[in-house]
Design a protein around this motif. Structure first.
Motif, PDB file in Angstrom:
ATOM      1  N   ASP A 161      21.087 -15.826  -9.411  1.00  0.00           N
ATOM      2  CA  ASP A 161      20.761 -17.112  -8.800  1.00  0.00           C
ATOM      3  C   ASP A 161      20.974 -17.024  -7.292  1.00  0.00           C
ATOM      4  O   ASP A 161      22.118 -16.920  -6.835  1.00  0.00           O
ATOM      5  CB  ASP A 161      21.647 -18.215  -9.391  1.00  0.00           C
ATOM      6  N   SER A 212      23.692 -19.187  -5.584  1.00  0.00           N
ATOM      7  CA  SER A 212      25.140 -19.059  -5.809  1.00  0.00           C
ATOM      8  C   SER A 212      25.608 -17.628  -5.996  1.00  0.00           C
ATOM      9  O   SER A 212      26.794 -17.411  -6.266  1.00  0.00           O
ATOM     10  CB  SER A 212      25.535 -19.880  -7.045  1.00  0.00           C
ATOM     11  N   ASP A 248      19.429 -13.818 -17.151  1.00  0.00           N
ATOM     12  CA  ASP A 248      20.575 -14.705 -17.015  1.00  0.00           C
ATOM     13  C   ASP A 248      20.470 -15.398 -15.659  1.00  0.00           C
ATOM     14  O   ASP A 248      20.749 -14.800 -14.616  1.00  0.00           O
ATOM     15  CB  ASP A 248      21.872 -13.908 -17.121  1.00  0.00           C
ATOM     16  N   GLN A 298      22.217 -17.649 -14.382  1.00  0.00           N
ATOM     17  CA  GLN A 298      23.484 -17.933 -13.699  1.00  0.00           C
ATOM     18  C   GLN A 298      23.959 -16.704 -12.942  1.00  0.00           C
ATOM     19  O   GLN A 298      24.434 -16.799 -11.809  1.00  0.00           O
ATOM     20  CB  GLN A 298      24.543 -18.388 -14.707  1.00  0.00           C
ATOM     21  N   SER A 342      14.150 -18.044 -17.511  1.00  0.00           N
ATOM     22  CA  SER A 342      15.414 -18.156 -18.233  1.00  0.00           C
ATOM     23  C   SER A 342      15.260 -17.668 -19.666  1.00  0.00           C
ATOM     24  O   SER A 342      14.151 -17.474 -20.175  1.00  0.00           O
ATOM     25  CB  SER A 342      15.902 -19.604 -18.235  1.00  0.00           C
TER      26      SER A 342
END
Length: 483
Positions: free
Chosen positions: A256, A259, A251, A253, A465
């Protein structure tokens, strides 16, 4: 295309390992391809409270003495329907999904996961709970291994795919459980769910599923050999045309470095400076010396023989003498835990060991260390090496399973540069001396900041990904349904 995804753990609700990460990310990636996905999971203690407005759909008489309730909600952070099997006598208890607080396995695991398998099959035939019926049921590991058998027993039109995440964990139980689980006596044989006199959930999945998948192409080949087949190599060789290896993704997101909410600073492949700040903050958090000249090695893992971490412990003194530091997070075999705790006592400020599981700390170790060490004796896929690639924390891995498929080794060339394909260090053999030699190669490259930064950037450019993997699964589903 309607897909029921059956799992025994899922991030962010309940996690013991990589299966939870896969279960949390793959359905979401599949949903973007247009699939109509629902997920089925046991309602372990506290899970209903973590979900948004769970709605009672009704109840199912799964076995003679078990009538369970089914709730529908959504997987947190997504709009994917999540179905939860509520039967407090089996699931509402302290401890993990498979083990009680004293680490032993729950003695009624056959019933707990037999119920998961049976409910999955019951939801694939007309029922009073919902009109939605799956075209395909995707089962994961031994905990849902009886599902393909029950699908056949109920004459379900749904096709089944059984994914092998780790063949070493097989769900083999006393043969008497077949009566409680309402399994046919005539199928307790080699051409059925019997495995050396035991009822085997894994054997049922491997034998009865319409198709088989595993989590990397190399592992798909390895499990057809005596070394990695754990007794199932003959059956897997027989079903080789039905077996597909698809490398997991991660994942991107949740993982990352640009962030990640668990990090004190953020960075990218084109702006790596803040990675040093993350390392310094991690050293301060863990009580490690900040003036070390060598690299900080990271381990986030089950502390087991399979993971090869006994080999790392055996060579740790030589590494530490050369100026390396070591941060370990995990739990597992008591003797190995004690060996690492003894290292921490012997090398204060240079070694820190955290026994247990801590998601925020795992992110900070992944981002704040320089080299991530995974000398696994076998590794179906592995996700941590992909997190390492994503975070510019160079993975050092054994040449097996998904590690071999996702990390590409190399050596410094005559002009002082590294091959453009190199993304990490790969052990050519799996033993302590080779691990030490390979780690020394990594330390040598680390000492050259230009080479190290080149390696970090090449690692971070890799596509890890789920997008590519989800496309492969989608194609596999289509082939299975003849679409």
């Amino acid at each position: 295309m309607r897909l029921l995804f059956v799992t025994s753990e899922i991030f962010p609700l309940i996690k013991t390992g990589g299966l939870a990460d896969v279960s949390g990310a793959l359905p979401a990636a599949l949903a973007t391809t247009g699939l109509d996905v629902q997920i089925l999971l046991p309602a372990y203690r506290g899970i209903l409270a973590q979900c948004d407005a769970p709605r009672l759909l009704g109840s199912l008489q799964a076995f003679h003495d078990i009538r369970c309730e089914l709730y529908q909600t959504t997987l947190p952070g997504t709009d994917i329907p999540l179905l939860l099997i509520d039967y407090p006598a089996l699931y509402d208890r302290e401890g993990g999904p498979y083990h009680h607080p004293q680490h032993g396995e729950w003695q009624d695991n056959p019933l707990r996961f037999g119920l998961l398998s049976k409910v999955a099959a019951m939801l694939s035939v007309p029922n009073m709970l919902q009109p939605w019926l799956p075209d395909l049921v995707h089962c994961n590991d031994w905990q849902s291994g009886l599902t393909p058998y029950y699908l056949q027993q109920l004459a379900s039109p749904a096709k089944s795919l059984f994914s092998i995440h780790n063949l070493a964990f097989q769900g083999n139980f006393h043969a008497d459980w077949r009566h409680r689980l309402m399994l046919s006596e005539q199928d307790f044989q080699p051409a059925g769910y019997e495995f050396y006199g035991h009822l085997s959930f894994m054997k049922a999945g491997l034998y009865y599923a319409d198709a088989l998948a595993t989590v990397s192409p190399t592992y798909a080949k390895e499990i057809q050999t005596e070394q990695f087949g754990f007794g199932f190599q003959g059956l897997l060789q027989h079903r080789t045309d039905d077996l597909t290896g698809i490398l997991n993704g991660i994942d991107t997101q949740v993982w990352d470095p640009a962030s990640d909410p668990y990090l004190p600073a953020h960075y990218t492949s084109s702006a790596l400076a803040n990675k040093k700040l993350v390392k310094q903050a991690l050293q301060a958090e863990l009580g490690l010396h900040q003036d070390a000249t060598g690299p900080l090695l990271g381990v986030v893992s089950r502390l087991t023989h399979q993971k090869g971490l006994d080999m790392l412990a055996d060579i740790a003194h030589e590494l530490l003498a050369s100026g390396c530091q070591l941060a370990v997070l995990g739990s597992g075999e008591p003797a190995l835990e004690q060996q690492y705790l003894a290292l921490m006592r012997q090398y204060p400020g240079q070694v820190v060991v955290t026994i247990g599981y801590n998601e925020p700390l795992s992110h900070r170790i992944m981002a704040g260390t320089d080299i991530f060490v995974m000398p696994s004796r076998f590794e179906p896929c592995g996700l941590n090496q992909m997190y390492g690639l994503r975070y510019g924390t160079i993975p050092l891995v054994a040449n097996t399973g998904g590690l071999a498929d996702s990390v590409h080794g190399g050596a410094v060339m005559a002009d002082g540069t590294l091959p453009e394909t190199m993304t990490g260090l790969v052990m050519p053999e799996n033993n302590p001396s080779t691990l030490l030699v390979t780690l020394r190669q990594a330390v040598h490259i680390y000492a050259n900041s230009g080479q190290w930064q080149q390696l970090q950037k090449q690692a971070m450019r890799q596509d890890v990904s789920w997008e590519t993997s989800a496309k492969h699964y989608f194609e596999l589903y289509q082939d299975l349904l003849d679409i």
